[in-house]
Each structure stands twice: as C-alpha cells, then as structure tokens.
Design a protein around this motif. Sequence first.
Motif, mmCIF file in Angstrom:
data_model
loop_
_atom_site.group_PDB
_atom_site.id
_atom_site.type_symbol
_atom_site.label_atom_id
_atom_site.label_comp_id
_atom_site.label_asym_id
_atom_site.label_seq_id
_atom_site.Cartn_x
_atom_site.Cartn_y
_atom_site.Cartn_z
ATOM 1 N N LYS A 125 0.788 -1.100 -0.109
ATOM 2 C CA LYS A 125 -0.042 -0.042 0.093
ATOM 3 C C LYS A 125 0.800 1.118 0.047
ATOM 4 O O LYS A 125 0.414 2.334 -0.466
ATOM 5 N N LEU A 126 2.092 1.325 0.505
ATOM 6 C CA LEU A 126 3.109 2.286 0.761
ATOM 7 C C LEU A 126 3.682 2.585 -0.452
ATOM 8 O O LEU A 126 4.080 3.965 -0.702
ATOM 9 N N ILE A 127 4.334 1.534 -1.336
ATOM 10 C CA ILE A 127 4.884 1.850 -2.314
ATOM 11 C C ILE A 127 4.410 1.192 -3.574
ATOM 12 O O ILE A 127 3.853 0.189 -3.734
ATOM 13 N N PRO A 128 4.222 2.209 -4.713
ATOM 14 C CA PRO A 128 3.635 1.769 -6.020
ATOM 15 C C PRO A 128 4.233 0.759 -6.652
ATOM 16 O O PRO A 128 5.097 1.149 -7.775
ATOM 17 N N PHE A 129 4.178 -0.496 -6.552
ATOM 18 C CA PHE A 129 5.071 -1.536 -7.310
ATOM 19 C C PHE A 129 4.273 -1.828 -8.542
ATOM 20 O O PHE A 129 2.935 -1.901 -8.764
ATOM 21 N N ALA A 130 4.925 -1.969 -9.479
ATOM 22 C CA ALA A 130 4.460 -2.159 -10.923
ATOM 23 C C ALA A 130 5.029 -3.421 -11.526
ATOM 24 O O ALA A 130 6.040 -3.744 -11.337
ATOM 25 N N ASN A 131 4.514 -3.858 -12.469
ATOM 26 C CA ASN A 131 4.892 -5.075 -13.479
ATOM 27 C C ASN A 131 5.680 -4.770 -14.607
ATOM 28 O O ASN A 131 5.669 -3.399 -15.015
ATOM 29 N N PRO A 132 6.405 -5.536 -15.087
ATOM 30 C CA PRO A 132 7.313 -5.128 -16.238
ATOM 31 C C PRO A 132 6.529 -4.584 -17.461
ATOM 32 O O PRO A 132 7.075 -3.782 -18.128
ATOM 33 N N ALA A 133 5.354 -4.974 -17.858
ATOM 34 C CA ALA A 133 4.512 -4.511 -18.947
ATOM 35 C C ALA A 133 4.196 -3.175 -18.556
ATOM 36 O O ALA A 133 4.216 -2.135 -19.455
ATOM 37 N N GLN A 134 4.136 -2.811 -17.146
ATOM 38 C CA GLN A 134 3.831 -1.359 -16.997
ATOM 39 C C GLN A 134 4.992 -0.291 -17.158
ATOM 40 O O GLN A 134 4.922 0.701 -17.366
ATOM 41 N N GLY A 300 6.693 8.136 -4.730
ATOM 42 C CA GLY A 300 5.608 7.846 -5.463
ATOM 43 C C GLY A 300 5.718 7.444 -6.924
ATOM 44 O O GLY A 300 5.058 7.114 -7.595
ATOM 45 N N LEU A 301 7.304 7.133 -7.294
ATOM 46 C CA LEU A 301 7.579 6.505 -8.458
ATOM 47 C C LEU A 301 7.366 4.934 -8.507
ATOM 48 O O LEU A 301 7.395 4.355 -7.381
ATOM 49 N N ASN A 302 6.855 4.581 -9.646
ATOM 50 C CA ASN A 302 6.693 3.114 -9.924
ATOM 51 C C ASN A 302 8.026 2.216 -9.527
ATOM 52 O O ASN A 302 9.064 2.697 -9.759
ATOM 53 N N VAL A 303 7.763 1.252 -8.842
ATOM 54 C CA VAL A 303 9.149 0.179 -8.630
ATOM 55 C C VAL A 303 8.803 -1.092 -9.299
ATOM 56 O O VAL A 303 7.889 -1.550 -8.893
ATOM 57 N N CYS A 304 9.915 -1.599 -10.079
ATOM 58 C CA CYS A 304 9.763 -2.913 -10.394
ATOM 59 C C CYS A 304 10.824 -3.735 -10.467
ATOM 60 O O CYS A 304 10.902 -4.873 -9.903
ATOM 61 N N TYR A 305 11.839 -3.126 -10.649
ATOM 62 C CA TYR A 305 13.314 -3.891 -10.907
ATOM 63 C C TYR A 305 14.455 -3.788 -9.934
ATOM 64 O O TYR A 305 14.515 -2.503 -9.372
ATOM 65 N N MET A 306 15.054 -4.579 -9.397
ATOM 66 C CA MET A 306 16.348 -4.372 -8.627
ATOM 67 C C MET A 306 17.404 -5.396 -8.980
ATOM 68 O O MET A 306 17.108 -6.542 -9.234
ATOM 69 N N THR A 307 18.656 -4.988 -8.975
ATOM 70 C CA THR A 307 19.646 -6.066 -9.372
ATOM 71 C C THR A 307 20.278 -6.306 -8.066
ATOM 72 O O THR A 307 20.627 -5.436 -7.267
ATOM 73 N N ASP A 308 21.163 -7.511 -7.782
ATOM 74 C CA ASP A 308 21.789 -7.916 -6.939
ATOM 75 C C ASP A 308 22.985 -8.364 -7.306
ATOM 76 O O ASP A 308 23.506 -9.481 -6.811
ATOM 77 N N GLY A 309 23.610 -8.055 -8.241
ATOM 78 C CA GLY A 309 24.910 -8.541 -8.711
ATOM 79 C C GLY A 309 25.308 -7.930 -10.114
ATOM 80 O O GLY A 309 24.229 -7.380 -10.884
ATOM 81 N N ALA A 310 26.369 -8.307 -10.349
ATOM 82 C CA ALA A 310 26.812 -7.516 -11.789
ATOM 83 C C ALA A 310 26.832 -8.347 -13.075
ATOM 84 O O ALA A 310 26.974 -8.049 -14.273
ATOM 85 N N HIS A 311 26.466 -9.848 -12.769
ATOM 86 C CA HIS A 311 26.428 -10.597 -13.870
ATOM 87 C C HIS A 311 25.427 -10.438 -14.809
ATOM 88 O O HIS A 311 24.279 -10.409 -14.304
#
Length: 338
Positions: A125-134, A300-311
């Motif tokens: 509810k607090l963070i506007p998570f979005a899917n890849p298509a969005q 308030g920006l959409n959040v979708c991806y995060m990276t956990d390494g450089a590979h």
Amino acid sequence: MRLRKFTAPNMKEALVLVKNELGDDAVILSTKKMKAADGSFALEITAATDRSTPNTPSQIEDTVNLFSREQKAAPKAKEAQHSIADFLKAHGVHTDITAKIVKAADALADTGFAHSDTLEMVLGKLIPFANPAQTLPKKQLHVFVGPTGAGKTTTISKLAIEKKLSGAKIALISLDFLKVGGYEQLATFAGAMKEKAYLVREQADFADTWPHIQSADYIFVDTPGVNPFNREQITKLNKRLNSFGVEATVHLVLPASMDPEALTTCPVAFGTFAPSSLIFTKIDESFRLGGLVNTAASSGLNVCYMTDGAHVPDDIIEMDSKTLATKLAIMPKYPWED
C-alpha cells in the motif's frame, strides 16, 4: 539467440563444454566462481550463440546446477525475537515511514497474520509496485538516467537480453562518449547478442540513427552518469535528450548502497527528467535497505526491478512487496558477525 550456462572445475574445461555445445561462434557473456556444498570451487560461464538446435527453446538453460541461488539468501529471522519496528529501525527506515507501517500493522495484529505477511501487505500500500509490462511498455524510447556508477549500462544489458529472449526486437543507444569505455561496454554486450549499439553525440547523430531503430519493440538509451547535485550536468543532459524530439519513458537508476539521505533526494534532483520508475541496483552491496524504502515510499514513482549483482544476464529481480518484506524481515549484519 540461445544462452546457456556451463559449470566446470576450471576455465579450460568450461571452454571445451561451451565449444562442444554451442560451437566456435559462441560468445562468453559472464564468468563467476561458485562454491559447492563440499567447499570446493567451480567456474560458471554464461555463453551465447545465434546457432540453434532442434527442440531447443531460445532461453537460458542451466546445465549442471551445482549451486542454487537460494544459497545466497540469508536465513529467516525469528519473528518472536523482534517486532516490525525493530527490523525497520535496524534497516534505517525513517521514523515517520516506520510509524505509518507500524500503525497499519497494529490494525492487522488481531487478524492472525505473521509479521512478514503484515509487512508485505503494508508495503504494497505504501510503495507503488508495478509489473514489467507497465514499467517497460513496447514501442517506446526507454531512457535510463542516474548518478555515476549506478549500474545503468549493466542493467540495460540485462533487460535487453531478457526482452530478446522473449522474441522482441531491441535497439541500443549510448549517449556516453565522455567516460572511457562508456560506449564500449554497451557495444560489447550488443555484440554478444548479435546486435549493434549506436553512439549518439548530438541531435544529428540521432536523426541518422532513428530510421534504423524506430521499428524495434524496445529501444534502450544509456546515458552518462551525472552528479545529482550538479544542476549544470543535469540540465545539459536533459537538453540533449529533448533535442531528439522523440517522446521517451525515463527510468531513474539508483544504487541502494548510496548514502541513504542522498538517495532519498535523487528523485527530486532528477525530477527535470520526469522519471516514471525507479530501478534499484547493488542490493547485494547494501548493508541496510532503509534508504531504498525511504526513497521508494517518498517519491511515488513506480518500482519494478532491482539488481543484486553484476552478472549478465543474471542478478536482476522483479521487486514486489513480498520480495522487499522478506529482505526487511532479516536483521542486517556484517557477514563476519555470528
């Protein structure tokens, strides 16, 4: 394009596997050391080729899966030891955001949900998570901006490979002609995908490039890193982008390892680009995730991806409330601590 992973005791044996399976035209995308359960080490190589074989799908295929990504996850914290407020404080979440989360969690206290489930629902509810298509709609120019060293080029390469594996047509542009190796890094990944990366210095270059790329499903634009607190750099880059005369979707790429207070100011600092989404990188280098939560919740920006390494093409995750709640429900500690 066909990608495949190979695991072998050393580089020599790994290259033999690559050659036998994918042929002489295979390109090595990434290599990394892996540790087996018995303590021994092996080498994992991700390679690619355009040559296909019968009944082989165009996707990443693990050969000998000696190591599971699950091994990277820290053990779950015992809920009985800490409250949600304890976890959030330890991660450095702002007190006002923590208060909102705790208040909502208290309202759900009598519902029988576990702490992790409650945290998941509140974060949703607090963070506007979005899917890849969005986040990455087709037939648009996708521009990636952010501070220096944020990991924009690597992130673009991961997304480009992901989209190409799904059958989409991609195009790659670099505006980074100032940093040594800036364009070359993107060009290397493009070559591995049998694609071309276009270097664009000014509006005339873009005009020449546009006819070759405008039919692509996804057009990814890499930009030079800029100092968030240097208005001249930001204004100059924004002017370059506007000179192209093509509407773009802008993604703000931020390293979660950045100073938390500076991190939360970045959406404002880069506001002139009107970004539509946040991509957080270097989760694996982040001791605490409070800066990420504070930035995502306040922007308030959409959040979708995060990276956990450089590979490449690995180490990119679709972030949602469950993923973030799981990470926050682990007390941060240094790896040498018990």
